[in-house]
Motif scaffolding. Structure first.
Motif, short mmCIF file in Angstrom:
data_model
loop_
_atom_site.label_atom_id
_atom_site.label_comp_id
_atom_site.label_asym_id
_atom_site.label_seq_id
_atom_site.Cartn_x
_atom_site.Cartn_y
_atom_site.Cartn_z
N THR A 1 39.02 14.44 -2.32
CA THR A 1 39.30 13.63 -1.19
C THR A 1 38.59 12.51 -0.98
N ILE A 2 39.37 11.51 -0.81
CA ILE A 2 38.71 10.00 -0.73
C ILE A 2 39.01 9.36 0.80
N GLN A 3 37.73 8.99 1.51
CA GLN A 3 37.74 8.47 2.74
C GLN A 3 36.33 7.65 2.93
N SER A 4 36.34 6.37 2.56
CA SER A 4 35.22 5.37 2.71
C SER A 4 34.45 5.68 3.91
N SER A 5 33.04 5.51 3.92
CA SER A 5 32.49 5.32 4.95
C SER A 5 32.34 3.90 5.50
N LYS A 6 32.90 3.00 4.94
CA LYS A 6 32.77 1.48 5.16
C LYS A 6 34.00 1.23 6.09
N ALA A 7 33.81 0.61 7.28
CA ALA A 7 34.62 0.46 8.10
C ALA A 7 35.29 -1.04 7.90
N SER A 8 36.78 -1.39 8.13
CA SER A 8 36.94 -2.69 8.40
C SER A 8 37.95 -2.86 9.72
N ILE A 9 37.08 -3.47 10.53
CA ILE A 9 37.72 -3.40 11.98
C ILE A 9 38.97 -4.66 12.28
N ASP A 10 38.71 -5.63 11.75
CA ASP A 10 39.81 -7.03 12.05
C ASP A 10 40.49 -6.94 10.92
N HIS A 11 41.86 -6.76 11.00
CA HIS A 11 42.81 -6.79 10.01
C HIS A 11 43.80 -8.19 10.18
N SER A 12 43.18 -8.89 10.79
CA SER A 12 44.07 -10.11 10.84
C SER A 12 44.29 -10.93 9.45
N ILE A 13 45.50 -11.52 9.18
CA ILE A 13 45.57 -11.95 7.76
C ILE A 13 46.86 -13.11 7.76
N ASP A 14 46.43 -14.22 6.99
CA ASP A 14 47.03 -15.22 6.78
C ASP A 14 47.72 -14.95 5.45
N VAL A 15 48.80 -15.58 5.15
CA VAL A 15 49.73 -15.33 3.88
C VAL A 15 49.67 -17.05 3.35
N VAL A 16 49.14 -16.85 1.98
CA VAL A 16 49.46 -18.26 0.96
C VAL A 16 50.43 -18.22 -0.04
N ILE A 17 51.14 -19.24 0.29
CA ILE A 17 52.58 -19.30 -0.84
C ILE A 17 52.56 -20.51 -1.15
N PRO A 18 52.21 -20.90 -2.50
CA PRO A 18 52.62 -22.07 -3.25
C PRO A 18 53.99 -22.01 -3.81
N THR A 19 55.07 -22.99 -3.52
CA THR A 19 56.30 -23.06 -4.05
C THR A 19 56.60 -24.64 -4.38
N ILE A 20 57.60 -24.51 -5.50
CA ILE A 20 58.23 -25.73 -5.85
C ILE A 20 59.83 -25.31 -6.36
N GLY A 21 60.59 -26.14 -5.32
CA GLY A 21 62.07 -26.09 -5.64
C GLY A 21 62.72 -24.71 -5.56
N ARG A 22 62.41 -23.98 -4.73
CA ARG A 22 63.11 -22.64 -4.75
C ARG A 22 63.17 -22.28 -3.32
N PRO A 23 63.60 -22.87 -2.42
CA PRO A 23 63.94 -22.58 -0.77
C PRO A 23 64.56 -21.40 -0.48
N LYS A 24 65.43 -21.16 -1.18
CA LYS A 24 66.32 -20.05 -0.87
C LYS A 24 65.34 -18.39 -1.15
N HIS A 25 64.64 -18.67 -2.09
CA HIS A 25 63.67 -17.54 -2.61
C HIS A 25 62.45 -17.52 -1.39
#
Length: 510
Positions: A225-249
C-alpha cells in the motif's frame, strides 16, 4: 523502526527496535538483515555503520521515507561503486549529485533504510548473496526497474565527508554487470578496461560471466500500500503548448482541455511562424473558453525558446507541458493529481504512445528522461531550470531539462495509468527542413553535435567513454567502410568534429 548497527559491513554490532536493544540475532549481517525483515514485516529497517550512530539525523527520516516503496541511503564516507559503473550504465541514476536528494540505485552501507515488506520481495532471488553492500545495491538496482523509489539522501546524516572511499572490487563490478544488465554490457566493460585503463581483467570476466542473471526477473510490489505523507493542497495548473502550423490539431487539444473534469487555470500558446509579415490564423482563440488563453505569436522558431517564453507567464502552482498533437481523456488532470498525491510527486510523466504502439513500461517508476510534451510539474521546481537553447532544432533538450531537475534534487516519475496519445501529426504547411551548418560539409559529425553537447554536459567520463565504444560498434554494421583501421580513423575524425560543433553551440546555452 528497526536499527541494524554494523561494523564495516562485515558483522552485526547491535539491533534496536525503537530504543530497546534486541538479542538473539546472529553476527552475520546479511542473515540478520533477512531475519529482521521476517520478524518485523511492517517496520522500517535502518542500517547504520557503528561509527555513524551519533551522526543520524532522525528528523529527516519521515520526510525521506514518506511512503512504503522507498529505499534511500547516505554516503557519508563510502560508496560501493566508483564512477567506473559508468562503463556499464549510461542512465542518470549512475551519475549522482551528492549535494541533493538524488534518484539513484547506488547505495551506501554507511546509513540508509528500507521497509521490511519490500526487503522480503527479494529474498528468493538474493538469499545467496553474502556481501551486504552488494546486496543493498542489488535490491535497489532490480527494485528501481520495477517501481522501487531509490535515493541518495544526504539529509539523513548530520555531517558528510567530502572524499568518499569506494569499496567494490573489480570482480564485484564485473559480477554486477553480468548479473543486472544484459550480458553484452559485461563485454563493453571489459573493452573499456582494456582501452582506457590498460588493464586486462579476464579472470574477473570469466568468474562473473556464468553467474545468475537477474536482468529479466520480475518483482511485484502491487500488494504494498502506497500513500505519501506529503500533501499538495493547491492543484491550480497552467498548460504550456508550443505550436507551429497545425491549427486543427491545436483546436483539438483545446477541446480536450475544455472537457477536463478538473479545468486548467490558463493555457499559454506559443505560435511560431517563420514567415515575416504574417499574422496568426488561430481565430478560434478568441472564442469563449472555460479557461484563460494567453497567445504569444512569434517569428522565432524553436521549441526550447517557445517553452521558455511560456514559462515566464505561468502563475499557477503546476504546469502541464503539452504538445499540439496530443489526445487525452476528460479525466487526465484529475487522475494525474490523484497519483501526485498518492506518491508525493513533484514531477509526473505520463504514458505517451501512438495508437499503434504497445505500452512497454507497465509499472510506476523513476524515469530516466523527461517528457517535454507529456509532463505535469510543480512550478516551484522551475525556478533554477530552463530549456537549453544549444539544443534548439536538435535532440536532447528534454533529457537535459530532466538532468537539470535531478541536479536540483527533484525526482521525475512515470506512471502508466496516466496516458496521453501522441498523434504525431504531419508538419504544418510552411515548415521547412532546417539544414544545420554541420550537415553541409564533410566529415559529418558522429554523433549529432546536440547529442555530443548532452553527453559532455551530463555524463561522467566513464559514461562518455562507454558511449563512444557502443556507438562505434553499433554504427560499424550500417556504414560502408569495412576496414577496421580505416573505420576507426574515420570515426575519430567525425567524433572530433562533433566535439568541435558541440563547443560552438554551447555558446547559445542559457
Amino acid at each position: 523502526m528497526i536499527k541494524l548497527i554494523h561494523q564495516h559491513s562485515k558483522k552485526v554490532y547491535a539491533v534496536y527496535k525503537d530504543r530497546e536493544q534486541l538479542s538473539g540475532y546472529s553476527e552475520n549481517l546479511v542473515k540478520t538483515f533477512w531475519k529482521l525483515a521476517e520478524d518485523f514485516p511492517t517496520e522500517k529497517i535502518i542500517w547504520i555503520e557503528e561509527a555513524q550512530q551519533n551522526n543520524l539525523n532522525e528528523k529527516a527520516f519521515d520526510d525521506v521515507f514518506h511512503h512504503h516503496l522507498i529505499m534511500a541511503s547516505c554516503a557519508i564516507k563510502s560508496l560501493y561503486f566508483s564512477s567506473d559503473i559508468g562503463y556499464v550504465d549510461q542512465f542518470p541514476f549512475a551519475n549522482i549529485n551528492l549535494e541533493v536528494q538524488y534518484p539513484t540505485w547506488l547505495m551506501s552501507s554507511d546509513m540508509g533504510g528500507i521497509y521490511a515488506s519490500v526487503v522480503l520481495k527479494f529474498k528468493n532471488e538474493f538469499q545467496n548473496i553474502s556481501n551486504f553492500e552488494y546486496l543493498l545495491n542489488a535490491i535497489a538496482k532490480l527494485g528501481q526497474h520495477h517501481g522501487l523509489f531509490c535515493y541518495h539522501a544526504p539529509q539523513l546524516a548530520i555531517k558528510i565527508e567530502k572524499n568518499l572511499e569506494y569499496t567494490a572490487t573489480v570482480v564485484d563490478l564485473f559480477s554486477f554487470a553480468f548479473q543486472f544488465y544484459k550480458k553484452v554490457r559485461g563485454i563493453i566493460l571489459l573493452l573499456c578496461f582494456i582501452r582506457y585503463k590498460k588493464k586486462y581483467p579476464l579472470k574477473s570476466l570469466i568468474f562473473s560471466c556464468l553467474k545468475t542473471n537477474f536482468f529479466s526477473v520480475e518483482i511485484d510490489f502491487s500488494d504494498i500500500t502506497i500513500q505519501s505523507s506529503k500533501a499538495s493542497i493547491d492543484h491550480s495548473i497552467d498548460v504550456v503548448i508550443p505550436t507551429i502550423g497545425r491549427p486543427k490539431h491545436l483546436l483539438n487539444v483545446l477541446e480536450d482541455l475544455k472537457k477536463q473534469n478538473f479545468l486548467p487555470q490558463k493555457v499559454i500558446i506559443v505560435e511560431q511562424n517563420p514567415d515575416k509579415g504574417t499574422t496568426s490564423d488561430f481565430d478560434f482563440i478568441i472564442e469563449d473558453w472555460p479557461f484563460e488563453i494567453q497567445h504569444i505569436f512569434t517569428h522565432q522558431t524553436g521549441a526550447c525558446n517557445a517553452r521558455n517564453s511560456a514559462l515566464q507567464r505561468v502563475t499557477a502552482s503546476w504546469v502541464f507541458f503539452c504538445d499540439d498533437d496530443n489526445k487525452f481523456e476528460a479525466n487526465l488532470l484529475e487522475s494525474a493529481f490523484s497519483k501526485i498525491e498518492k506518491y508525493g510527486l513533484e514531477v509526473l510523466v505520463t504514458a505517451y504512445r501512438t495508437k499503434q504502439e504497445v505500452l512497454l513500461y507497465k509499472n510506476p517508476k523513476q524515469w530516466g528522461t523527461f517528457g517535454a510534451g507529456n509532463t505535469i510539474i510543480k512550478k516551484a521546481c522551475l525556478k533554477e531550470v530552463a530549456f537549453d537553447l544549444s539544443f534548439e532544432y536538435g535532440y536532447g533538450e528534454d533529457m537535459d531539462f530532466g538532468m537539470q531537475l535531478r541536479n536540483q534534487g527533484i525526482d521525475i516519475v512515470y506512471h502508466p495509468e496516466i496516458e496521453i496519445v501522441h498523434l504525431k501529426a504531419p508538419m504544418g504547411g510552411f515548415r521547412t527542413k532546417i539544414i544545420k551548418p554541420w550537415e553541409q560539409k564533410e566529415p559529418f559529425p558522429k554523433p549529432s553535435p546536440t547529442v555530443m553537447r548532452f553527453i559532455q554536459k551530463n555524463y561522467t567520463r566513464a559514461q562518455r567513454r562507454a558511449y563512444k565504444i557502443i556507438l562505434w560498434l553499433k554504427f560499424y554494421k550500417v556504414q560502408d567502410i569495412k576496414n577496421p583501421l580505416k573505420y576507426r580513423k574515420s570515426m575519430q575524425k567525425r567524433w572530433e568534429t562533433s566535439k568541435s560543433w558541440a563547443q560552438q553551440i554551447s555558446k547559445k546555452a542559457i
